[in-house]
Scaffold this active site. Structure first.
Site, PDB file in Angstrom:
ATOM      1  CD  GLU A  90      -0.485   0.683   4.037  1.00 34.96           C
ATOM      2  OE1 GLU A  90      -1.115   2.108   3.169  1.00 34.96           O
ATOM      3  OE2 GLU A  90      -1.155  -0.160   4.622  1.00 34.96           O
ATOM      4  CE  LYS A 133      -2.362   2.545  13.784  1.00 33.35           C
ATOM      5  NZ  LYS A 133      -2.680   1.193  12.510  1.00 33.35           N
TER       6      LYS A 133
HETATM    7  N1  PSU Z   1      -1.333   1.270  10.130  1.00 35.50           N
HETATM    8  C1  PSU Z   1      -0.172   1.631   9.965  1.00 35.50           C
HETATM    9  N2  PSU Z   1       0.590   3.205   9.241  1.00 35.50           N
HETATM   10  C2  PSU Z   1      -0.356   3.488   8.464  1.00 35.50           C
HETATM   11  C3  PSU Z   1      -1.601   2.789   8.665  1.00 35.50           C
HETATM   12  C4  PSU Z   1      -2.257   1.756   9.004  1.00 35.50           C
HETATM   13  O1  PSU Z   1       0.558   1.308  10.859  1.00 35.50           O
HETATM   14  O2  PSU Z   1      -0.055   4.123   7.539  1.00 35.50           O
HETATM   15  C5  PSU Z   1      -3.035   3.127   7.124  1.00 35.50           C
HETATM   16  C6  PSU Z   1      -3.569   2.153   6.783  1.00 35.50           C
HETATM   17  O3  PSU Z   1      -3.240   2.643   4.879  1.00 35.50           O
HETATM   18  C7  PSU Z   1      -5.035   1.461   6.465  1.00 35.50           C
HETATM   19  C8  PSU Z   1      -5.202   2.949   7.305  1.00 35.50           C
HETATM   20  O4  PSU Z   1      -5.746   1.434   5.438  1.00 35.50           O
HETATM   21  O5  PSU Z   1      -4.253   3.865   7.921  1.00 35.50           O
HETATM   22  C9  PSU Z   1      -6.512   3.256   8.048  1.00 35.50           C
HETATM   23  O6  PSU Z   1      -7.415   4.583   8.084  1.00 35.50           O
HETATM   24  P1  PSU Z   1      -8.566   4.712   9.016  1.00 35.50           P
HETATM   25  O7  PSU Z   1      -8.410   4.524  10.390  1.00 35.50           O
HETATM   26  O8  PSU Z   1      -8.814   6.008   8.732  1.00 35.50           O
HETATM   27  O9  PSU Z   1      -9.376   3.825   7.371  1.00 35.50           O
END
Ligand code: PSU
Ligand code: MN
Length: 311
Positions: free
Chosen positions: A26, A160
């Site tokens: 990604e 996380k």
């Molecule tokens: N986990 C990480 N770093 C990130 C992300 C997740 O350790 O940058 C990113 C991923 O691309 C994940 C997104 O899909 O954050 C999730 O964002 P949201 O909680 O807004 O859906």
């Protein structure tokens, strides 16, 4: 499956033609999850970690409205280094394409595009999930619902600890997403080895994971995703006390500043990176590199099965 108008990078196009193993990567972690300038170096290292297993990396993102599977180095540099790169979930892809935007794909969007490209394995750092306070804010990552309908194996270090881990696991169960621990029954908490939640299933080898993926097809239960949860070794995790302090501060700052929606994850990550003196960044990078290597091994094992069954 969803169709996308995809441009393939040269190496990925060759690999698809030759049936070689490919791992999707990604771009949101690059554009929004890691600080500059480390992000570009790390993005290249992630690709290298995949290559070292014999698989081909396919980093996915959008450049001037064009959805690219297998960004080249110029495109990767652009998404890592310029301002105004959008964070794209599945619902944003068409808007970004129609308006000619630059964008980084989240786990949700990367999974959808990778599956449409016939790529079965994807490596990331951590998944999005159910946020704390979700009962009031309804903030649940679209990663979860995307994985409910997307046939892909995602290698990650769990979710996380900035999230509500228990609620996230409950939602994954409801949504029918398979969760496998890699050599563990303890669901990892990204920066920390063990989130405190246990898992029903542990798998021991990349070959065993490839066997699970093949069995899904055999049994007609391959509609949704498979999460391969790959924890950091205990001696490589972020110090749990430092982690807990940083998290408490970050959550307080977030509510003080009124941060909501898609800004929440980047905000908390950047808080960790700036307030741990680089410790969380180093841990984050190790997580991604380990996941990329495991994903490569799984893709290679899956391709070996296909070769054998084809004759
Ligand atoms: N986990 C990480 N770093 C990130 C992300 C997740 O350790 O940058 C990113 C991923 O691309 C994940 C997104 O899909 O954050 C999730 O964002 P949201 O909680 O807004 O859906
Ligand atoms: Mn959200």
């Amino acid at each position: 499956m969803t169709k996308f108008n995809i441009r393939y990078g040269a190496e990925v196009a060759d690999a698809r033609r030759d049936g070689r193993p490919i791992v999707a990567l990604e771009s949101t972690i690059v554009s929004h999850g890691l600080p500059r300038p480390d992000n570009l170096r790390v993005a290249r290292e992630i690709e290298q970690a995949v290559r070292s297993t014999g698989a081909v990396p396919a980093t996915i993102g959008m450049v001037e409205g064009e959805l690219v599977v297998g960004l080249d180095d110029n495109q990767l540099t652009r998404l890592a280094s310029t301002d105004g790169v959008a964070k794209l979930s599945v619902r944003d892809l068409a808007v970004a394409a129609a308006t000619g935007a630059d964008g980084a794909t989240t786990v949700a969007a990367t999974s959808a595009v990778a599956a449409a490209a016939g790529i079965g394995v994807f490596a990331t750092g951590g998944l999005g999930g159910v946020h704390r306070e979700a009962a009031q804010t309804f903030d649940e990552s679209a990663d979860l619902t995307a994985l409910a309908r997307t046939p892909i194996a995602v290698v990650c270090a769990g979710v996380k600890s900035i999230l509500d881990v228990g609620a996230t696991l409950e939602r994954l169960e409801t949504l029918g997403v398979t969760v496998l621990g890699y050599r563990t029954h303890h669901f990892p908490g990204f920066f920390i080895t063990d989130s405190g939640f246990t898992l029903d299933w542990s798998v021991e080898t990349p070959e065993q994971i490839a066997a699970v993926l093949a069995a899904r097809a055999d049994h007609g239960v391959q509609a949704g995703g498979v999460i391969v949860a790959n924890p950091l070794p205990v001696d490589e995790q972020l110090d749990p006390d430092l982690h807990d302090r940083t998290l408490a501060d970050g959550l307080a700052l977030m509510s003080r500043d009124g941060v909501t929606g898609k800004a929440v994850t980047p905000f908390l990550l950047s808080h960790f990176h700036s307030s741990t003196g680089g410790a969380s960044l180093a841990v984050n990078v190790r997580i991604i590199l380990r996941n990329a290597a495991l994903a490569g091994q799984i893709a290679v094992a899956a391709a070996a099965r296909t070769d054998t069954s084809a004759g």
